[in-house]
Design a protein around this motif. Structure first.
Motif, short mmCIF file in Angstrom:
data_model
loop_
_atom_site.label_atom_id
_atom_site.label_comp_id
_atom_site.label_asym_id
_atom_site.label_seq_id
_atom_site.Cartn_x
_atom_site.Cartn_y
_atom_site.Cartn_z
N ASN A 66 0.82 -1.21 0.00
CA ASN A 66 0.00 0.00 0.00
C ASN A 66 0.86 1.26 0.00
O ASN A 66 0.53 2.25 -0.66
CB ASN A 66 -0.94 0.01 1.21
CG ASN A 66 -2.09 -0.97 1.07
OD1 ASN A 66 -2.41 -1.39 -0.04
ND2 ASN A 66 -2.70 -1.34 2.18
N VAL A 67 1.95 1.22 0.75
CA VAL A 67 2.86 2.37 0.77
C VAL A 67 3.46 2.59 -0.62
O VAL A 67 3.52 3.73 -1.12
CB VAL A 67 3.98 2.17 1.81
CG1 VAL A 67 5.05 3.26 1.67
CG2 VAL A 67 3.41 2.18 3.22
N LEU A 68 3.91 1.53 -1.25
CA LEU A 68 4.51 1.64 -2.58
C LEU A 68 3.48 2.10 -3.62
O LEU A 68 3.79 2.90 -4.50
CB LEU A 68 5.11 0.30 -2.99
CG LEU A 68 6.29 -0.18 -2.13
CD1 LEU A 68 6.64 -1.63 -2.44
CD2 LEU A 68 7.51 0.71 -2.34
N ARG A 69 2.26 1.59 -3.49
CA ARG A 69 1.20 2.04 -4.39
C ARG A 69 0.93 3.53 -4.21
O ARG A 69 0.74 4.27 -5.18
CB ARG A 69 -0.10 1.25 -4.14
CG ARG A 69 -0.11 -0.16 -4.72
CD ARG A 69 -1.41 -0.88 -4.38
NE ARG A 69 -1.47 -2.18 -4.99
CZ ARG A 69 -1.94 -2.43 -6.21
NH1 ARG A 69 -2.42 -1.42 -6.95
NH2 ARG A 69 -1.95 -3.65 -6.69
N ALA A 70 0.89 3.96 -2.96
CA ALA A 70 0.62 5.38 -2.68
C ALA A 70 1.68 6.26 -3.33
O ALA A 70 1.37 7.33 -3.88
CB ALA A 70 0.58 5.61 -1.17
N VAL A 71 2.94 5.84 -3.28
CA VAL A 71 4.02 6.62 -3.88
C VAL A 71 3.88 6.64 -5.39
O VAL A 71 4.00 7.70 -6.02
CB VAL A 71 5.39 6.04 -3.47
CG1 VAL A 71 6.51 6.70 -4.26
CG2 VAL A 71 5.62 6.25 -1.98
N CYS A 72 3.63 5.48 -5.98
CA CYS A 72 3.50 5.41 -7.45
C CYS A 72 2.30 6.21 -7.95
O CYS A 72 2.41 7.00 -8.88
CB CYS A 72 3.38 3.96 -7.89
SG CYS A 72 4.89 2.99 -7.73
#
Length: 233
Positions: free
Chosen positions: A195-201
């Protein structure tokens, strides 16, 4: 402490001995969970040589530990390659590589923490060899993925390095927290990390629409408009 006797190495086998020294130091570090367990004398005993033989390859303990962490991070490139293998969608590949990075870190916590631990008397957060490996492995591979996101139009044309740093910072931050704060409810499937990586992308893509320096009202308006579009589907 008794030093295990070692057969004299043939001429030209210096690199082999260097590798054995790194392996022995890695085993001591991982088995004991502390850099304090790694001493030149302990490594020499494990390899079966005298301490002066260690100093022929490494000036001191810090340089040896630098080589240990660099050697471990060389495997990171293989991990990221496997994570993104066969994924044609660059966004899916970015998430997979980010999660591959997190898995590598939490699977090698002692080595990972050592790689990023500040050194006494040094302004650099890690050794130069570790920096070189990260640049040629993780950073280079993530740069290729970010460029693919730009090429397809998901990311705007522009700063590849900045976007890579955002993704790298997110993966490193999550991994570091999972290692140092394991009691937090991270879950077993890395869903929070994803979820953190998705939020950044997704955030990087959204910022290209509303503007990097959009005010809060503009950001809220953009989100509300997007929600309305999704509802009408």
């Amino acid at each position: 402490m008794t030093v295990r006797r070692r057969m004299r190495s043939p001429r030209g086998s210096g690199e082999q001995l260097r590798g054995e020294i790194i392996t022995a130091a890695t085993e001591l570090l991982v088995n004991h969970g502390s850099r304090d367990a790694v001493s030149v004398r302990a490594v020499a005993s494990r390899v079966g040589v005298t301490p002066p033989s260690i100093y022929l390859h490494f000036a001191d303990k810090d340089q040896l530990l630098d080589a240990v962490t660099a050697a471990s991070f060389e495997k990171l490139d293989e991990v990221l390659a496997q994570a993104g293998d066969g994924l044609d969608d660059p966004l899916e590949r970015a998430l997979a590589e980010g999660l591959g990075y997190v898995r590598f870190a939490i699977g090698n916590p002692v080595l990972y923490e050592l790689a990023f631990a500040p050194r006494a008397g040094s302004s650099s957060p890690s050794g130069s060899m570790v920096d070189e490996v990260l640049a040629s492995a993780a950073f280079h591979r993530l740069s290729q993925t970010v460029q693919a996101l730009i090429d397809e139009g998901f990311y705007p044309p522009g700063d590849v390095v900045g976007s890579v740093l955002e993704l790298f910072a997110a993966a490193h931050g999550v991994a570091s927290l999972m290692i140092t704060k394991p009691h937090l409810p991270w879950g077993e499937d890395l869903s929070h990390a994803e979820n953190v990586l998705r939020a950044v992308c997704f955030g990087r893509a959204a910022m290209s629409v509303v503007g990097d320096r959009a005010d809060f009202d503009d950001a809220r308006t953009a989100v509300r408009s997007l929600r309305e579009i999704v509802k009408r589907r």
